[in-house]
Design an enzyme around this catalytic site. Structure first.
Site, PDB file in Angstrom:
ATOM      1  CG  HIS A   1      -1.770   1.115   1.301  1.00  0.00           C
ATOM      2  ND1 HIS A   1      -2.992   1.373   0.675  1.00  0.00           N
ATOM      3  CD2 HIS A   1      -1.608   2.586   2.005  1.00  0.00           C
ATOM      4  CE1 HIS A   1      -3.610   2.563   0.913  1.00  0.00           C
ATOM      5  NE2 HIS A   1      -2.616   3.374   1.592  1.00  0.00           N
TER       6      HIS A   1
ATOM      7  CG  ASP B   1     -11.909   3.564   5.448  1.00  0.00           C
ATOM      8  OD1 ASP B   1     -11.520   4.469   6.182  1.00  0.00           O
ATOM      9  OD2 ASP B   1     -11.810   3.729   4.031  1.00  0.00           O
TER      10      ASP B   1
ATOM     11  NE  ARG C   1     -10.455  10.726   8.566  1.00  0.00           N
ATOM     12  CZ  ARG C   1      -9.621   9.948   8.144  1.00  0.00           C
ATOM     13  NH1 ARG C   1      -9.717   8.771   7.655  1.00  0.00           N
ATOM     14  NH2 ARG C   1      -8.386  10.278   8.142  1.00  0.00           N
TER      15      ARG C   1
ATOM     16  CB  SER D   1      -8.575   5.111   7.188  1.00  0.00           C
ATOM     17  OG  SER D   1      -8.756   5.030   5.768  1.00  0.00           O
TER      18      SER D   1
ATOM     19  CE  LYS E   1      -9.099   2.126   3.192  1.00  0.00           C
ATOM     20  NZ  LYS E   1      -8.996   3.524   2.578  1.00  0.00           N
TER      21      LYS E   1
END
Ligand code: URA
Length: 423
Positions: free
Chosen positions: A82, A161, A168, A183, A187
């Site tokens: 990620h 999320d 947010r 968050s 995932k």
């Protein structure tokens, strides 16, 4: 239990229990907690923070709002990667096929981008025919047959999320390390991989502007990964300048292919090989030096390129059919000197304005537009040299575009690409 007490607790800097956190997420998802109550709690979290246990409990509660992807049908160690997001970030397109060519299994769900350019999935969709909505059994079959598959995130992957992030975004509550960490990690954990490599970008073009904040975020995410029994490593990398030479979806895919063909920009290639080495080291449980040697060899023998072609073709794409805009504006330098700075954010915003990214979720991306940088940080520029090219049909003011590059007489110091590793 009620939400007002929970908001007051966080307002008074108290620690929320796992029951309270579960209550908040569950009741926000079934609309018993309103957006304004949730915004108030989120703001209290932004201001007063969360400790390690609270951040873990929030991650866990968010994961439970959806389904965990079952990857038990995959033979081998699945490693996910990620990136916290960068300008011209096509790193995954290079790193993943190289790692796969060495036996790492990649079963990756990727989100669509809401930002300067598209996300990895949008980039891949600039390849004609490429499908990103494979059924789960085809996804698993491809990973077992080829070693890798990338699909777009399903609706049931951490729905909490999606809902909280959207709130947010419009309530000034994005900048909070526990909220960002939970968050991202919710995932990643729900995506089912065995191990996780995080690329935490630092600098002018990144979420995290300095190494101190990026280190805190990275440490928080690594701790969460470990609490879920997933080996997690974070690499802190430089995001002061665009990655490689291109920004824009199809241009970036072409650059990724050239990089896999050993014709890429040096600093970007170095970054990709480094990240691939960490993935291989994690998957095979070997030290980073041995992993780097394997990666170097796979790279030089173009195994990553072969793997990329195999992967694209298995998902219906044709790498000979990637369209870029035919009209190009060449931005020529009126001065000479070394490139000391590039206004990366401004170039990224320009790409976004041209249509390379989305301003709103429903915007349709123009995959053909973007920028190719000819002169990189530290390069010498003669008067009349092309600084960069803009792929667009629009008319743009060239004099204004030139201002994105700052030149100096002295050659600037070399920059670091990788700052540190957090395990
Ligand atoms: N990316 C995410 O997925 N979540 C955040 O909060 C920030 C970046």
């Amino acid at each position: 239990m009620n939400i007002i007490d929970i908001i007051n607790k966080k307002k008074n800097k108290e620690i929320l229990t796992s029951k309270e956190i579960n209550y908040v997420v569950e009741n926000y998802m079934n609309d018993n907690i309103t957006d304004y109550q949730m915004s108030s709690l989120l703001m209290a979290i932004v201001i007063n923070g969360m400790n390690e246990a609270e951040t873990f409990n929030l991650t866990d509660a968010m994961i439970k709002s959806g389904k965990i992807l079952d990857l038990s049908g995959i033979n081998g160690v699945v490693v996910d990667k990620h990136s916290t997001g960068g300008i011209g970030d096509k790193t995954s397109l290079v790193v993943l096929p190289i790692a796969t060519s060495l036996g790492v299994k990649i079963a990756k769900m990727s989100g669509r981008g809401l930002g300067f350019t598209g996300g990895t999935i949008d980039k891949l969709e600039s390849i004609k025919g490429f499908k990103t909505d494979l059924k789960t059994d085809t996804f698993i079959k491809n990973v077992n047959n080829i070693g890798m598959s990338l699909i777009s995130q399903t609706e049931d992957l951490v729905p909490a999320d999606k809902k909280i992030y959207a709130l947010r975004d419009v309530t000034g509550t994005t900048e909070s390390i526990p909220l960002i960490a939970s968050s991202i990690m919710s995932k990643k954990i729900a995506s089912g991989a065995d191990k996780i490599l995080l690329d935490v970008k630092v600098g002018k073009g990144a979420f995290m502007k300095n190494i101190t904040d990026a280190t805190l975020l990275a440490k928080e995410m690594v701790k969460i990964g470990k609490r879920f029994n997933k080996e997690t490593i974070a690499v802190l990398t430089n995001m002061d300048y665009p990655l490689g030479r291109t920004i824009g979806n199809s241009l970036e895919v072409i650059e990724a292919i050239n990089t896999l063909d050993n014709k890429g920009e040096t600093r970007f290639t170095e970054l990709c090989l480094h990240e691939a080495s960490y993935m291989v080291s994690m998957a095979k449980n070997i030290d980073i030096k041995s992993a780097s040697m394997l990666v170097e060899e796979a790279f030089l023998s173009k195994k990553g390129l072969e793997k990329f072609k195999e992967f694209v073709s298995a998902q219906g794409g044709d790498i000979n059919k990637i369209k870029v805009e035919e009209d190009v504006i060449k931005v020529v330098s009126s001065k000479e000197g070394y490139v000391r700075d590039i206004d990366s954010l401004n170039l990224a915003k320009l790409c976004n304005d041209l249509g390379a990214g989305r301003k709103n979720k429903k915007d349709v991306i123009n995959e053909k537009v973007g920028i190719r940088i000819n002169k990189l940080y530290g390069d010498f520029v003669n008067k009349g040299d092309i600084l960069f090219e803009v792929y667009t049909k629009e008319n743009l003011e060239i004099k204004e575009l030139e201002k994105n590059f700052i030149l100096t007489k002295e050659k600037p110091q070399d920059i670091k690409i990788i700052y540190k590793i957090i395990k």
